[in-house]
Design an enzyme around this catalytic site. Structure first.
Site, PDB file in Angstrom:
ATOM      1  N   ASP A   9       5.578  -3.854  -5.560  1.00 54.08           N
ATOM      2  CA  ASP A   9       4.142  -3.960  -5.784  1.00 54.08           C
ATOM      3  C   ASP A   9       3.839  -5.229  -6.580  1.00 54.08           C
ATOM      4  OD1 ASP A   9       1.474  -3.683  -6.406  1.00 54.08           O
ATOM      5  OD2 ASP A   9       1.667  -1.743  -7.390  1.00 54.08           O
ATOM      6  N   HIS A  23       0.222   5.805  -8.450  1.00 54.96           N
ATOM      7  CA  HIS A  23       0.982   5.014  -9.420  1.00 54.96           C
ATOM      8  C   HIS A  23       0.276   5.126 -10.768  1.00 54.96           C
ATOM      9  CE1 HIS A  23       2.158   0.649 -10.772  1.00 54.96           C
ATOM     10  NE2 HIS A  23       2.652   1.576 -11.567  1.00 54.96           N
ATOM     11  N   SER A  40      -4.721  -7.228  -2.274  1.00 55.86           N
ATOM     12  CA  SER A  40      -5.625  -8.300  -1.849  1.00 55.86           C
ATOM     13  C   SER A  40      -5.209  -8.886  -0.510  1.00 55.86           C
ATOM     14  CB  SER A  40      -5.679  -9.399  -2.918  1.00 55.86           C
ATOM     15  OG  SER A  40      -4.384  -9.899  -3.214  1.00 55.86           O
ATOM     16  N   MET A  45      -5.136   3.322 -13.926  1.00 61.68           N
ATOM     17  CA  MET A  45      -5.000   2.538 -15.153  1.00 61.68           C
ATOM     18  C   MET A  45      -5.905   3.120 -16.231  1.00 61.68           C
ATOM     19  SD  MET A  45      -4.975  -1.322 -13.605  1.00 61.68           S
ATOM     20  CE  MET A  45      -4.089  -1.706 -12.088  1.00 61.68           C
ATOM     21  N   GLY A 100      -5.062  -6.819  -9.944  1.00 59.20           N
ATOM     22  CA  GLY A 100      -4.685  -7.238  -8.609  1.00 59.20           C
ATOM     23  C   GLY A 100      -4.772  -8.742  -8.467  1.00 59.20           C
ATOM     24  N   HIS A 116      -1.989   3.481  -1.434  1.00 55.95           N
ATOM     25  CA  HIS A 116      -1.479   3.301  -2.798  1.00 55.95           C
ATOM     26  C   HIS A 116      -2.659   3.412  -3.763  1.00 55.95           C
ATOM     27  CE1 HIS A 116       1.625   2.053  -5.629  1.00 55.95           C
ATOM     28  NE2 HIS A 116       0.708   1.307  -6.225  1.00 55.95           N
ATOM     29  N   SER A 146      -3.199  -1.166  -1.424  1.00 51.25           N
ATOM     30  CA  SER A 146      -3.649  -0.653  -2.715  1.00 51.25           C
ATOM     31  C   SER A 146      -5.170  -0.601  -2.766  1.00 51.25           C
ATOM     32  CB  SER A 146      -3.131  -1.540  -3.847  1.00 51.25           C
ATOM     33  OG  SER A 146      -3.763  -1.205  -5.066  1.00 51.25           O
ATOM     34  N   MET A 174       7.840  -3.539  -9.926  1.00 46.28           N
ATOM     35  CA  MET A 174       6.648  -4.360 -10.096  1.00 46.28           C
ATOM     36  C   MET A 174       7.068  -5.833 -10.048  1.00 46.28           C
ATOM     37  SD  MET A 174       4.093  -2.325 -10.309  1.00 46.28           S
ATOM     38  CE  MET A 174       2.848  -3.554 -10.773  1.00 46.28           C
ATOM     39  N   ASP A 185      -3.820   3.221  -7.553  1.00 43.87           N
ATOM     40  CA  ASP A 185      -3.474   2.695  -8.877  1.00 43.87           C
ATOM     41  C   ASP A 185      -4.339   3.327  -9.957  1.00 43.87           C
ATOM     42  OD1 ASP A 185      -1.392   0.707  -8.425  1.00 43.87           O
ATOM     43  OD2 ASP A 185      -2.896  -0.379  -7.269  1.00 43.87           O
ATOM     44  N   MET A 196      -0.302   4.161 -14.275  1.00 42.19           N
ATOM     45  CA  MET A 196      -0.142   3.146 -15.324  1.00 42.19           C
ATOM     46  C   MET A 196      -0.914   3.648 -16.542  1.00 42.19           C
ATOM     47  SD  MET A 196      -0.493  -0.292 -12.970  1.00 42.19           S
ATOM     48  CE  MET A 196      -1.344   0.562 -11.633  1.00 42.19           C
TER      49      MET A 196
END
Length: 227
Positions: free
Chosen positions: A181, A68, A204, A39, A146, A35, A10, A139, A37, A70
């Site tokens: 994830d 993804h 991470s 947001m 993260g 990946h 990610s 999830m 993310d 969100m």
């Protein structure tokens, strides 16, 4: 038969000051997917990347970019990310007024489509849209940040999702990925795989490691012993 396992670092955990280099390095280290993310500080309490960043990293790799979302609402962003180079787009059912329409829109724009399930979101949203699903994302943390710890109850949800996927594909054919994830790392990835996952988002655990290749190879070794 040995499942095909995919590792998807990610970018949420990458160094944002050098994203292109981070994308290249992690793929060179053995990752399969990027990946991405997204947001919006509304659906989740954080603000990250948009279509312009996706477009900027697209020339740096031929690997699939797994976006993804969100965000809420989602529909207006679908064509923007498809144009920016996304290969897969997943979203949360709570964030769409018309789930079937959003899934169809993603596919109509040439991307694979999927639904994302938070720890407390029931899987019944899949009941009438399996024909439009290419990926289910479970999830294993609450979305937004993260570095969180894996929620153990997620294993039961992964097993339930695997049963739904296998029942559908046995009857109708096709392929549906089961992605997980949140809190995925070398010491729990085998257990997650045994529960039924085949695609693993690791933020991470990869990007905070001193050597990306060593981190990814440790996951591969764990997965090799999962079956």
């Amino acid at each position: 038969m040995q499942p095909t396992y995919r590792i998807a670092p990610s970018l949420l955990s990458a160094d944002f000051a050098r994203l292109g280099e981070e994308v290249r390095n992690v793929i060179d280290a053995g990752a399969d997917i990027i990946h991405f993310d997204v947001m919006d500080n509304h659906y989740v309490p954080n603000l990250t990347m948009g279509p312009m960043v996706c477009q900027a990293i697209r020339p740096h790799t031929e690997a699939p970019i797994d976006v993804h979302l969100m965000v809420k609402p989602v529909d207006s962003l679908v064509p923007m990310f498809a144009k920016a180079g996304a290969n897969m787009i997943t979203f949360h059912p709570e964030a769409s007024e018309h789930i079937d329409r959003t899934l169809s829109m993603i596919r109509d724009h040439g991307c694979k489509a999927g639904l994302v399930f938070n720890p407390a979101t029931p899987l019944h949203y899949l009941d009438h849209v399996m024909d439009k699903i290419d990926m289910v994302l479970i999830m294993s943390v609450n979305p937004g940040f993260g570095g969180q710890s894996f929620i153990a109850e997620s294993l039961n949800k992964i097993r339930a999702a695997r049963t739904r996927i296998d029942t559908w594909t046995a009857k109708h054919g096709g392929e549906i990925w089961l992605e997980v994830d949140g809190g995925v790392k070398a010491d729990n990835i085998a257990e997650i795989a045994r529960a039924g996952a085949d695609t693993f988002v690791a933020g991470s655990a990869v990007y905070n490691a001193p050597d990306y290749r060593v981190a990814i190879e440790a996951m591969r070794r764990a997965l090799a012993g999962a079956v």
